[in-house]
Design a protein around this motif. Structure first.
Motif, PDB file in Angstrom:
ATOM      1  N   ALA A   1       0.813  -1.211   0.000  1.00  0.00           N
ATOM      2  CA  ALA A   1       0.000   0.000   0.000  1.00  0.00           C
ATOM      3  C   ALA A   1       0.850   1.265   0.000  1.00  0.00           C
ATOM      4  N   SER A   2       2.037   1.201   0.614  1.00  0.00           N
ATOM      5  CA  SER A   2       2.947   2.340   0.641  1.00  0.00           C
ATOM      6  C   SER A   2       4.352   1.794   0.869  1.00  0.00           C
ATOM      7  N   ALA A   3       5.316   2.686   1.023  1.00  0.00           N
ATOM      8  CA  ALA A   3       6.699   2.244   1.205  1.00  0.00           C
ATOM      9  C   ALA A   3       6.852   1.362   2.440  1.00  0.00           C
ATOM     10  N   SER A   4       6.026   1.588   3.459  1.00  0.00           N
ATOM     11  CA  SER A   4       6.189   0.858   4.716  1.00  0.00           C
ATOM     12  C   SER A   4       4.924   0.151   5.180  1.00  0.00           C
ATOM     13  N   LEU A   5       3.957  -0.085   4.270  1.00  0.00           N
ATOM     14  CA  LEU A   5       2.704  -0.715   4.668  1.00  0.00           C
ATOM     15  C   LEU A   5       2.263  -1.750   3.643  1.00  0.00           C
ATOM     16  N   TYR A   6       1.929  -2.943   4.131  1.00  0.00           N
ATOM     17  CA  TYR A   6       1.405  -4.022   3.293  1.00  0.00           C
ATOM     18  C   TYR A   6       0.036  -4.433   3.795  1.00  0.00           C
ATOM     19  N   ARG A   7      -0.899  -4.658   2.852  1.00  0.00           N
ATOM     20  CA  ARG A   7      -2.190  -5.250   3.192  1.00  0.00           C
ATOM     21  C   ARG A   7      -2.047  -6.761   3.002  1.00  0.00           C
ATOM     22  N   TYR A   8      -2.247  -7.499   4.096  1.00  0.00           N
ATOM     23  CA  TYR A   8      -2.116  -8.964   4.079  1.00  0.00           C
ATOM     24  C   TYR A   8      -3.490  -9.590   4.244  1.00  0.00           C
ATOM     25  N   GLU A   9      -3.785 -10.563   3.379  1.00  0.00           N
ATOM     26  CA  GLU A   9      -5.042 -11.302   3.485  1.00  0.00           C
ATOM     27  C   GLU A   9      -4.739 -12.794   3.390  1.00  0.00           C
ATOM     28  N   SER A  10      -5.527 -13.594   4.084  1.00  0.00           N
ATOM     29  CA  SER A  10      -5.397 -15.052   3.981  1.00  0.00           C
ATOM     30  C   SER A  10      -6.761 -15.693   4.122  1.00  0.00           C
ATOM     31  N   ALA A  11      -6.803 -16.986   3.793  1.00  0.00           N
ATOM     32  CA  ALA A  11      -8.039 -17.772   3.902  1.00  0.00           C
ATOM     33  C   ALA A  11      -9.175 -17.124   3.124  1.00  0.00           C
ATOM     34  N   GLY A  12      -8.879 -16.702   1.880  1.00  0.00           N
ATOM     35  CA  GLY A  12      -9.916 -16.139   1.037  1.00  0.00           C
ATOM     36  C   GLY A  12     -10.479 -14.819   1.518  1.00  0.00           C
ATOM     37  N   GLY A  13      -9.658 -14.050   2.247  1.00  0.00           N
ATOM     38  CA  GLY A  13     -10.092 -12.754   2.742  1.00  0.00           C
ATOM     39  C   GLY A  13     -10.758 -12.798   4.102  1.00  0.00           C
ATOM     40  N   ARG A  14     -10.835 -13.974   4.714  1.00  0.00           N
ATOM     41  CA  ARG A  14     -11.442 -14.069   6.045  1.00  0.00           C
ATOM     42  C   ARG A  14     -10.551 -13.437   7.109  1.00  0.00           C
ATOM     43  N   PHE A  15      -9.238 -13.344   6.810  1.00  0.00           N
ATOM     44  CA  PHE A  15      -8.328 -12.651   7.718  1.00  0.00           C
ATOM     45  C   PHE A  15      -7.632 -11.543   6.936  1.00  0.00           C
ATOM     46  N   VAL A  16      -7.657 -10.325   7.489  1.00  0.00           N
ATOM     47  CA  VAL A  16      -7.036  -9.168   6.840  1.00  0.00           C
ATOM     48  C   VAL A  16      -6.277  -8.366   7.891  1.00  0.00           C
TER      49      VAL A  16
END
Length: 202
Positions: free
Chosen positions: A162-177
């Motif tokens: 999302a930015s130089a120091s930020l990541y959007r992490y998702e797992s299990a088909g978006g059930r965890f964000v």
């Protein structure tokens, strides 16, 4: 060629540099220290996690070896959970076939990264390997070591920078964000509800 994240060279990508970090757990009492450094095979990620599990203490020492491109080659976890002593050995052959304590795990064929459920350390592996530009998103399939069962299973994941120091992490088909803050070494510095940095070498 040095790996880069958004045009910024990662520490250790050009030489034998290392980086280290100390986390405080947010979900329970505990701390974890980890270091990433060059190895004779590529890269080594090693650390120790000490935390409370249910009503007792837990100590887990781990080591992950990756090749020059940050593909997981092997992982080891040693320690104890309350009165249970354990040793976990994970190996990956050149065809990306995985084994757990010498037993083949065909459902993990093709997975690239190991993900230790009890630790934020292994988020560094895909972050370094993918070297995403800001705005890019990649779906991957990781070999997820569950805690406290220490079973190994596939887990679909998505990383979006999302930015130089930020990541959007998702797992299990978006059930965890989760929105993961990271430093220039690729270590997570804040994982909401899980851990945050107390000290880091950079």
């Amino acid at each position: 060629m040095p790996q880069r994240r958004g045009g910024e060279a990662l520490p250790g990508a050009e030489s034998g540099e290392s980086a280290s970090i100390l986390w405080r757990r947010l979900d329970r009492r505990g701390h974890e220290a980890c270091r990433v450094e060059r190895s004779d095979r590529g890269w080594r990620l090693a650390g120790s996690a000490v935390f409370q599990h249910e009503s007792g203490p837990c100590l887990l020492d781990y080591s992950v070896l990756a090749d020059e491109a940050w593909n997981t080659v092997s992982a080891r976890v040693d320690g104890w959970v309350r009165d249970r002593t354990l040793r976990v050995e994970i190996d990956v052959d050149p065809s990306r076939r995985w084994s757990l304590n010498g037993v083949c795990q065909p459902e993990l064929d093709g997975c690239v990264d190991v993900d230790l459920n009890f630790s934020p350390s292994t988020n560094l592996l895909p972050i370094r390997r993918l070297a995403l530009e800001v705005g890019r998103e990649v779906a991957i399939r990781a070999a997820w070591l569950r805690f406290p069962a220490f079973a190994l299973e596939p887990l679909e994941q998505t990383y979006r920078r999302a930015s130089a120091s930020l990541y959007r992490y998702e797992s299990a088909g978006g059930r965890f964000v989760a929105d993961l803050e990271v430093n220039v070494a690729g270590f997570v510095t804040r994982y909401p509800g899980f851990c945050e940095v107390e000290a880091a070498s950079d």
